[in-house]
Design an enzyme around this catalytic site. Structure first.
Site, short mmCIF file in Angstrom:
data_model
loop_
_atom_site.label_atom_id
_atom_site.label_comp_id
_atom_site.label_asym_id
_atom_site.label_seq_id
_atom_site.Cartn_x
_atom_site.Cartn_y
_atom_site.Cartn_z
N GLU A 116 40.56 18.23 58.73
CA GLU A 116 39.72 17.20 59.02
C GLU A 116 38.41 16.95 58.05
O GLU A 116 38.10 16.01 57.85
CB GLU A 116 39.10 17.33 60.32
CG GLU A 116 38.11 16.52 60.68
CD GLU A 116 37.45 16.73 62.25
OE1 GLU A 116 36.68 15.97 62.76
OE2 GLU A 116 37.85 17.81 62.75
N ASP A 117 38.14 18.26 57.41
CA ASP A 117 36.86 18.12 56.74
C ASP A 117 37.31 18.53 54.97
O ASP A 117 36.38 18.27 54.23
CB ASP A 117 35.94 19.41 56.93
CG ASP A 117 35.30 19.25 58.24
OD1 ASP A 117 35.28 18.15 58.75
OD2 ASP A 117 35.05 20.44 58.96
#
Length: 776
Positions: A116-117
Site C-alpha cells: 500500500e505504501d
C-alpha cells in the site's frame, strides 16, 4: 520527507522501489539503529550473508529477510509520534509471535503495509517470500485503501472487505487485529476526536471480533485500551480501586491457592497448576454497569485458574474444588462438554471462598492455549487458513460463512443495516441447542425455530413449515431454551412470511426473509411503490418526474442502481417514502438553484411577503359546531396577537370593551394582568375536533443567525420539508453583527411548535430562536 498523518498502519512517505534483499548490507541487529525483540535478533544472527537470494525455506531466514525487506522500504518514513515507521511493523510481528502465529503470518506482519505504501508489487512479494506470504499481505492490503465522504459507508465497506478476506484466509484478520492493537497502544499522538473514533470502532468491532476468534490475549487489551479513552474517569476510578485492594486480595488468594494445591495433591492431582487470575478493568466496569453494583459488590475481581494435565483430571479437580468450598447454585457451566462457538473450552464454577465468593476456571493446557491464542493456535500447524478446511472448522465459522454469503447476495446493500448486523453477530451467543443428530448450534438469546433454520442454511429457512422442539410440535415463534433438541419441518411449497419479522431475533434471519420477499415480489413491490409515490406527488407530470434525472440521482443516493429498484424498495419498505421525498425535493431544489440566480436574504423575505399577500385570507374566527374552542356557544372570537395561543396550551377568553367580541389569550399572557377578572371567560380547546376542523394558527418567531447569503433560504427549506407554511418574513441586518429574522409561521399545535423550534435551533448558523407576539 512526509510524515504519517495518523497513528494507524498508514504511512505517507515517499514511495520506494523494491530493495535487492539478496545483498545484505547490514550484518548485525545493532546496525539497524532501532530496538529489536530478542527473537528477531537471534533470527538475524543465525541467517548467513547471502540469505534472500531465493525464497527462504526456513523460518528464521523468512523472518529475517521479511524484516530487512520492510526496513529498507520504510526507511525515512516516520509515524505521527515521530518514531521511525518500521517500529510499527516490528511491533505487529512481535504481537503475532506472542500468540503463536506461524512464520508466514509473522512475515506478513512485517510486510503488511509495503504494497500500500511503496512501489512493491504482490508479484515481487511472491518472488521473495512465496505464495502464502503474498496472499496474506494482499488480504491485509485489501482491507484498506478506500475513501468515502460518508463515514457509515466507509466503515461498512471496510468491514465487508475484512470478512471477505477472512473467508479466503482467516489468518488475515490476525494481522489486522495485531495492527489495531499496536495502533491502540500508540494513539497518544493523534487528535482527541480521532482517538475517540478509533477507540469506539475498536470496542464495537475489533474487541468482539477478537473474542469471536477466541484470541483472549488480544481481546482484553483492546477492550481496556478503548475503555481508557472512551471512559477516562471510570477507567481511573476502577484502576485506583483495584490497586488499593490488591495486597488484601493477593494475600487472600495466596491462602486459597495453597489450600487447593494441598487438597489436589492429596488425591493424586499434584500435576495441576493453580494460580490467581486478575480480571481486566473493562470486564469489571462492564459487570458493575450491567448489574448496577458498586465495586465492592463485584466479587470476581480476581479468580482462580486450574490447569490440568488431561481431560479426566479437569472433572476430578472440579470435585475437589466443590468438596473444599461450598458451590454457589446456578453458577456451574461446562464449556468442555459444550464448547463456545469460538472454540473456548473450560469448566466454570463459583464457590464461597474465605468469607466471600470466588470464581474458578478449570481447563487443560491445550484448552488454555486455545483460549489465549484462538485461531492462531488452531491453525498454527496447518498449511492453509481457510475456515472451510474441515467439517468441524466449517461449523465453528458458520457465522462467518453466513455473513459473507449475505453480502455476496446483495442483501447487505444498506450500510446502516450491515453495520448493525455485524455488531449484533460479533457478540457471544447465549442459547445453545441441538440438531436431531446431536450437533450444537449457538444462537442469540430469544432466538426461535426460524432463527435456527436460517442458521443451518438459508434454504432450510426459506422452506420452513413447522418445528418439533424436544419431539413436540410447537409454533415457529416459540423461543428456544438451552438444551432444546430442534427439528425443522420443511416443505417445497412453503415460503417465508413477513410475520416472521415480528419474532425473529438474529440479523441473519431478518435479512434472509427480506431478501426472499424482495426477489419474489419485485413486480408487485414496484407497482406498490409507484402508487405510493404517485399519491404523494400527484398525477400531473408524474411520469416525467419518475423518468427524470432527479429520481435517478435519488436512487443512487439510496445505494440502488436504478429508479425501478427505488420503487421496489419503497413498496417493500426498504426505504421510507419520507426519505425518498426529502431527497427528491433536495435534488429538485439543487437543479432549480443551478438555473436561477441566488437571492439575498432581504430579497427572499420580500418575495415571501408578496406571495403571502397574494394568497386568499384565512378566516379569523369560527363558531357553532365547527369551533375548535369550547365554552363560546357560537360567539365571535379572535386569537390574541400578543401571545398567539395554540391548541395544547392553557387558554382564557376576554371580553373586549365595545362590540369587539372575544379575544383568546394564553393563560400566561402578560396582557391578562390588565384585564379585570369579571371580563374573563373560562374556555378550552375542543379535544374532539377532527383533523378537518383543525385550523392553522399564526405564530411569530424571532431568529438570530450568522449573517450570510442563503441562511433564510435554508431555514425556509427546513420548514417546507416539514410542511410548515410561512406567511411573512422580514430580515434586519447590522454590519458586523448577527442578523435578525422575523418569521410568521402557521402551526396546528403547541407540540408542532416545539418540534419546529428544535428543528431550526439545530441548524449550524442559528444562534438563538424565540417565540414573540405578532407585530412585536
Amino acid at each position: 520527507m512526509l510524515q504519517a498523518v495518523t497513528g494507524t498502519a498508514e504511512a505517507a512517505a515517499p514511495s520506494h522501489a523494491s530493495p535487492a534483499i539478496g545483498v545484505r548490507q547490514i550484518h548485525g541487529p545493532s546496525d539497524y539503529g532501532i530496538e529489536l525483540p530478542e527473537w528477531l535478533c537471534r533470527c538475524i544472527e543465525h541467517v548467513p550473508p547471502g540469505a534472500g537470494d531465493s525464497c527462504p525455506t526456513d523460518a528464521e531466514g523468512l523472518l529475517a529477510s521479511a524484516f530487512h525487506f520492510a526496513f529498507q522500504l520504510h526507511d525515512g518514513q516516520v509515524r505521527a509520534s515521530g518514531e521511525p515507521y518500521i517500529c510499527h511493523p516490528v511491533a505487529v510481528a512481535d504481537l503475532l509471535r506472542d500468540i503463536g502465529a506461524s512464520a508466514g503470518v509473522i512475515a506478513a506482519g512485517f510486510l503488511h503495509d509495503v504494497v500500500e505504501d511503496t512501489d512493491v508489487t504482490p508479484e515481487e512479494i511472491e518472488q521473495h517470500f512465496g505464495l502464502e506470504v503474498r496472499g496474506l499481505v494482499e488480504g491485509v492490503t485489501k482491507l484498506g485503501g478506500i475513501h468515502f465522504t460518508n463515514k457509515t459507508e466507509a466503515q461498512a465497506e471496510n468491514l465487508r472487505r475484512m470478512f471477505l478476506a477472512m473467508a479466503s484466509d482467516i489468518r488475515v484478520v490476525l494481522v489486522k487485529l495485531a495492527d489495531r492493537l499496536h495502533n491502540m497502544r500508540t494513539l497518544g499522538a493523534l487528535k482527541p476526536e480521532k482517538q475517540q473514533r478509533i477507540a469506539r470502532e475498536t470496542r464495537e468491532i475489533y474487541g468482539p471480533l477478537a473474542n469471536r476468534l477466541g484470541i483472549g490475549r488480544f481481546k482484553w487489551e483492546l477492550e481496556d485500551l478503548a475503555f481508557k479513552i472512551l471512559e477516562p474517569e471510570a477507567y481511573r476510578d476502577v484502576q485506583q480501586q483495584v490497586a488499593s485492594k490488591r495486597s488484601d486480595r493477593e494475600e487472600r488468594l495466596g491462602v486459597t491457592v495453597q489450600l487447593l494445591r494441598d487438597r489436589l495433591a492429596g488425591v493424586g492431582l499434584a500435576d495441576c497448576e493453580v494460580s490467581g487470575r486478575p480480571k481486566h478493568l473493562y470486564g469489571i466496569w462492564s459487570k458493575m454497569e450491567r448489574q448496577q453494583k458498586a465495586f465492592h459488590e463485584i466479587y470476581d475481581v480476581a479468580a482462580l485458574r486450574i490447569i490440568c494435565p488431561n481431560l479426566e483430571s479437569c472433572y476430578r479437580a472440579l470435585a475437589v474444588v466443590h468438596d473444599t468450598f461450598r458451590p454457589i447454585p446456578g453458577r456451574f457451566k461446562d464449556y468442555i462438554g459444550l464448547p463456545k462457538p469460538n472454540g473456548y473450552q473450560s469448566l466454570h464454577t463459583a464457590v464461597i471462598g474465605r468469607h466471600r465468593p470466588i470464581e474458578v476456571q478449570i481447563r487443560t493446557a491445550e484448552m488454555h492455549r486455545v483460549a489465549e491464542f484462538g485461531i492462531a493456535a488452531h491453525w498454527k500447524y496447518k498449511e492453509g487458513g481457510s475456515p472451510a478446511a474441515t467439517g468441524s472448522d466449517a461449523e465453528r465459522f458458520n457465522w462467518l460463512r453466513q455473513l459473507v454469503d449475505w453480502q455476496k447476495d446483495g442483501v447487505g446493500d444498506d450500510s446502516n443495516d450491515f453495520l448493525r448486523s455485524i455488531k449484533e453477530d460479533l457478540f457471544d451467543e447465549e442459547v445453545f441447542v441441538f440438531t436431531p443428530k446431536g450437533d450444537v448450534v449457538g444462537l442469540r438469546k430469544g432466538s426461535t425455530a426460524v432463527d435456527f433454520a436460517y442458521r443451518i442454511h438459508s434454504e432450510v429457512g426459506n422452506h420452513c413449515q413447522g418445528v418439533r422442539i424436544n419431539d413436540r410440535l410447537c409454533p415457529l415463534a416459540t423461543p428456544l431454551q438451552n438444551g432444546d433438541f430442534v427439528q425443522v419441518v420443511t416443505s417445497k411449497s412453503a415460503h417465508p412470511s413477513l410475520d416472521w419479522l415480528n419474532f425473529v431475533a438474529t440479523p441473519t434471519a431478518r435479512n434472509r426473509i427480506r431478501h426472499w420477499y424482495k426477489k419474489s415480489h419485485r413486480d408487485e413491490n414496484i407497482q406498490r411503490g409507484t402508487d405510493m409515490l404517485e399519491r404523494e406527488l400527484g398525477r400531473d407530470g408524474f411520469d416525467a418526474l419518475l423518468n427524470g434525472e432527479a429520481m435517478a440521482r435519488v436512487a443512487k443516493r439510496c445505494n440502488l442502481v436504478a429508479t425501478e429498484d427505488l420503487l421496489a424498495a419503497i413498496g417493500f419498505g426498504g426505504v421510507t417514502l419520507h426519505q425518498v421525498l426529502n431527497r427528491l425535493r433536495e435534488e429538485l431544489r439543487l437543479a432549480s438553484s443551478e438555473a436561477q440566480p441566488v437571492l439575498s436574504n432581504e430579497e427572499l423575505a420580500r418575495k415571501v411577503e408578496a406571495q403571502a399577500s397574494a394568497a386568499p385570507a384565512a378566516p379569523v374566527s369560527t363558531h357553532g359546531e365547527a369551533s375548535p374552542i369550547l365554552g363560546l356557544e357560537g360567539l365571535e372570537y379572535r386569537m390574541g396577537g400578543c401571545c398567539s395561543p395554540l391548541p395544547g396550551e392553557a387558554i382564557v377568553g376576554t371580553v373586549a370593551l365595545g362590540n369587539h367580541g372575544i379575544t383568546i389569550h394564553r393563560q400566561d399572557c402578560s396582557n391578562l394582568s390588565s384585564v379585570p377578572v369579571e371580563r374573563r371567560l373560562p374556555v378550552r380547546w375542543n379535544p374532539q375536533a377532527s383533523d378537518e376542523l383543525r385550523r392553522r394558527y399564526p405564530v411569530q418567531l424571532r431568529i438570530e443567525v450568522l449573517d450570510r447569503v442563503g441562511v433564510l433560504k435554508d431555514i425556509l427549506t427546513r420548514l417546507s420539508d416539514h410542511r410548515i407554511n410561512v406567511s411573512d418574513a422580514r430580515v434586519r441586518t447590522n454590519p458586523g453583527k448577527p442578523a435578525r429574522i422575523d418569521l410568521r409561521v402557521e402551526l396546528q399545535s403547541a407540540h408542532q411548535l416545539r418540534d419546529t423550534l428544535d428543528q431550526i435551533r439545530s441548524m449550524a448558523d442559528v444562534l438563538d430562536i424565540a417565540r414573540t407576539g405578532i407585530g412585536s
